[in-house]
Design a protein around this motif. Structure first.
Motif, PDB file in Angstrom:
ATOM      1  N   CYS A   3       1.243  -0.843   0.187  1.00 20.93           N
ATOM      2  CA  CYS A   3      -0.261  -0.261   0.255  1.00 20.93           C
ATOM      3  C   CYS A   3       1.182   1.288   0.028  1.00 20.93           C
ATOM      4  O   CYS A   3       1.940   1.433   0.573  1.00 20.93           O
ATOM      5  N   LYS A   4       0.705   2.081  -0.574  1.00 18.53           N
ATOM      6  CA  LYS A   4       1.349   3.154  -1.075  1.00 18.53           C
ATOM      7  C   LYS A   4       0.694   3.511   0.511  1.00 18.53           C
ATOM      8  O   LYS A   4       2.183   5.336   0.612  1.00 18.53           O
ATOM      9  N   ASN A   5       0.185   3.052   1.406  1.00 17.33           N
ATOM     10  CA  ASN A   5       0.186   4.738   2.251  1.00 17.33           C
ATOM     11  C   ASN A   5       0.762   3.964   3.954  1.00 17.33           C
ATOM     12  O   ASN A   5       1.547   4.350   4.216  1.00 17.33           O
ATOM     13  N   CYS A   6       0.259   2.898   4.328  1.00 19.37           N
ATOM     14  CA  CYS A   6       0.533   2.061   4.879  1.00 19.37           C
ATOM     15  C   CYS A   6       1.853   1.215   5.115  1.00 19.37           C
ATOM     16  O   CYS A   6       2.131   0.719   5.928  1.00 19.37           O
ATOM     17  N   LYS A   7       2.238   1.017   3.575  1.00 19.06           N
ATOM     18  CA  LYS A   7       2.740  -0.059   3.719  1.00 19.06           C
ATOM     19  C   LYS A   7       2.979  -1.257   3.802  1.00 19.06           C
ATOM     20  O   LYS A   7       3.355  -1.654   3.705  1.00 19.06           O
ATOM     21  N   GLU A   8       1.512  -1.470   4.206  1.00 22.98           N
ATOM     22  CA  GLU A   8       1.650  -3.437   4.004  1.00 22.98           C
ATOM     23  C   GLU A   8       1.396  -3.323   2.837  1.00 22.98           C
ATOM     24  O   GLU A   8       0.532  -3.514   2.034  1.00 22.98           O
ATOM     25  N   LYS A   9       1.335  -5.028   3.007  1.00 26.48           N
ATOM     26  CA  LYS A   9       1.249  -6.189   1.317  1.00 26.48           C
ATOM     27  C   LYS A   9      -0.171  -6.239   1.469  1.00 26.48           C
ATOM     28  O   LYS A   9      -0.507  -6.131   3.027  1.00 26.48           O
ATOM     29  N   PHE A  10      -1.048  -5.762   0.207  1.00 27.49           N
ATOM     30  CA  PHE A  10      -1.927  -6.043  -0.587  1.00 27.49           C
ATOM     31  C   PHE A  10      -2.770  -6.896  -1.575  1.00 27.49           C
ATOM     32  O   PHE A  10      -1.169  -6.643  -2.059  1.00 27.49           O
ATOM     33  N   GLU A  11      -3.698  -7.163  -1.836  1.00 26.58           N
ATOM     34  CA  GLU A  11      -3.796  -7.753  -3.288  1.00 26.58           C
ATOM     35  C   GLU A  11      -4.719  -6.892  -3.853  1.00 26.58           C
ATOM     36  O   GLU A  11      -5.784  -6.830  -3.455  1.00 26.58           O
ATOM     37  N   PRO A  12      -4.333  -6.467  -4.967  1.00 23.21           N
ATOM     38  CA  PRO A  12      -4.829  -5.642  -5.461  1.00 23.21           C
ATOM     39  C   PRO A  12      -5.848  -5.860  -6.613  1.00 23.21           C
ATOM     40  O   PRO A  12      -6.195  -7.205  -6.670  1.00 23.21           O
ATOM     41  N   ILE A  13      -7.016  -4.752  -6.666  1.00 18.07           N
ATOM     42  CA  ILE A  13      -8.311  -4.802  -7.098  1.00 18.07           C
ATOM     43  C   ILE A  13      -8.079  -4.984  -8.502  1.00 18.07           C
ATOM     44  O   ILE A  13      -8.657  -5.344  -9.058  1.00 18.07           O
ATOM     45  N   ARG A  14      -7.885  -3.788  -8.877  1.00 20.72           N
ATOM     46  CA  ARG A  14      -7.419  -3.426 -10.533  1.00 20.72           C
ATOM     47  C   ARG A  14      -5.346  -3.557 -10.576  1.00 20.72           C
ATOM     48  O   ARG A  14      -4.909  -3.470  -9.251  1.00 20.72           O
ATOM     49  N   PHE A  15      -5.491  -3.871 -11.209  1.00 17.60           N
ATOM     50  CA  PHE A  15      -3.410  -3.680 -11.969  1.00 17.60           C
ATOM     51  C   PHE A  15      -2.739  -2.244 -11.579  1.00 17.60           C
ATOM     52  O   PHE A  15      -1.955  -1.907 -10.844  1.00 17.60           O
ATOM     53  N   ASN A  16      -4.168  -0.906 -11.255  1.00 16.42           N
ATOM     54  CA  ASN A  16      -3.527   0.340 -11.325  1.00 16.42           C
ATOM     55  C   ASN A  16      -3.587   0.515  -9.559  1.00 16.42           C
ATOM     56  O   ASN A  16      -3.593   1.768  -9.236  1.00 16.42           O
ATOM     57  N   HIS A  17      -4.128   0.271  -8.845  1.00 13.70           N
ATOM     58  CA  HIS A  17      -4.420  -0.445  -7.758  1.00 13.70           C
ATOM     59  C   HIS A  17      -3.402  -0.084  -7.123  1.00 13.70           C
ATOM     60  O   HIS A  17      -2.652  -0.706  -6.349  1.00 13.70           O
ATOM     61  N   LYS A  18      -3.477   0.995  -6.200  1.00 15.33           N
ATOM     62  CA  LYS A  18      -1.928   0.975  -5.000  1.00 15.33           C
ATOM     63  C   LYS A  18      -2.267   1.609  -3.894  1.00 15.33           C
ATOM     64  O   LYS A  18      -1.627   1.485  -2.790  1.00 15.33           O
ATOM     65  N   PHE A  19      -3.290   1.343  -3.167  1.00 17.68           N
ATOM     66  CA  PHE A  19      -3.499   1.925  -1.995  1.00 17.68           C
ATOM     67  C   PHE A  19      -4.850   0.817  -1.515  1.00 17.68           C
ATOM     68  O   PHE A  19      -5.437   0.304  -2.561  1.00 17.68           O
ATOM     69  N   CYS A  20      -4.673   0.134  -0.127  1.00 15.29           N
ATOM     70  CA  CYS A  20      -5.494  -0.982   0.711  1.00 15.29           C
ATOM     71  C   CYS A  20      -7.054  -0.159   0.630  1.00 15.29           C
ATOM     72  O   CYS A  20      -6.937   0.536   0.665  1.00 15.29           O
ATOM     73  N   LEU A  21      -7.051  -1.416   0.791  1.00 12.96           N
ATOM     74  CA  LEU A  21      -8.946  -1.240   1.702  1.00 12.96           C
ATOM     75  C   LEU A  21      -9.142   0.286   3.286  1.00 12.96           C
ATOM     76  O   LEU A  21     -10.643   0.468   3.349  1.00 12.96           O
ATOM     77  N   LYS A  22      -8.647   0.051   3.673  1.00 15.35           N
ATOM     78  CA  LYS A  22      -8.187   0.714   5.060  1.00 15.35           C
ATOM     79  C   LYS A  22      -8.685   2.120   4.886  1.00 15.35           C
ATOM     80  O   LYS A  22      -8.662   2.886   4.170  1.00 15.35           O
ATOM     81  N   ASP A  23      -9.495   2.456   6.385  1.00 13.59           N
ATOM     82  CA  ASP A  23      -9.857   3.871   5.974  1.00 13.59           C
ATOM     83  C   ASP A  23      -9.071   4.902   5.816  1.00 13.59           C
ATOM     84  O   ASP A  23      -9.252   6.080   5.148  1.00 13.59           O
TER      85      ASP A  23
END
Length: 171
Positions: A3-23
């Motif tokens: 994630c570009k913000n929290c730096k935790e690993k996540f599975e992107p929904i789209r190819f250009n998805h750069k942020f996880c879904l946390k608030d």
């Protein structure tokens, strides 16, 4: 992906998805989009407020930069000395001969002394420019110089675009 913000690993929904879904990350994404949109709007608004004179100044600046890069390593067209401070000197002045203001045959590398302190050192400039472009081209330049030209904003934008590309190619 991280994630570009929290730096935790996540599975992107789209190819250009750069942020996880946390608030917090969604808020950071929204803030980033707002900032990008504002920058684009601000640039558009600035350009809309520019006058023809503003565009002319910008075009002249990039054109002069191109001339200094094009003639880099050459001596001053007037005194034939290596310039300490490089100027883009106009044979026919840009103010009085608007048609050849952006004419590459009319503008050559000049030292600060010849261009500014000797008002272009025109007699020596004529000798230098004739050696550089030839007598026939100098006569053609003289004919073009005495035609009045009123630049439009679209023409100036095109000149800026062309010379930015030429500068990039020379760097």
């Amino acid at each position: 992906m991280r994630c570009k913000n929290c730096k935790e690993k996540f599975e992107p929904i789209r190819f250009n998805h750069k942020f996880c879904l946390k608030d917090d990350c969604i808020k950071a994404f929204v803030a980033e989009v707002k900032e990008k949109t504002w920058k684009e709007t601000k640039t558009r608004m600035k350009n809309d407020l520019k006058t023809t004179q503003d565009w002319l100044k910008e075009a002249q600046t990039i054109f002069n930069k191109f001339i200094r890069l094009r003639d880099n390593g050459l001596p001053c067209v007037s005194c034939q000395q290596p310039p300490k401070k490089k100027n883009a000197g106009h044979y026919f002045s840009s103010g009085g001969h608007s048609n050849v203001r952006f004419d590459e045959d009319n503008v050559h590398l000049q030292c600060e002394a010849c261009n500014t302190f000797l008002s272009g050192n025109l007699l020596q400039y004529q000798i230098g420019i004739q050696k550089k472009i030839g007598a026939q081209k100098l006569l053609e330049l003289q004919e073009r110089a005495h035609v009045t030209k009123k630049w439009t904003i679209d023409e100036l934008k095109e000149i800026i675009k062309i010379y930015k590309l030429k500068v990039t190619n020379l760097l």
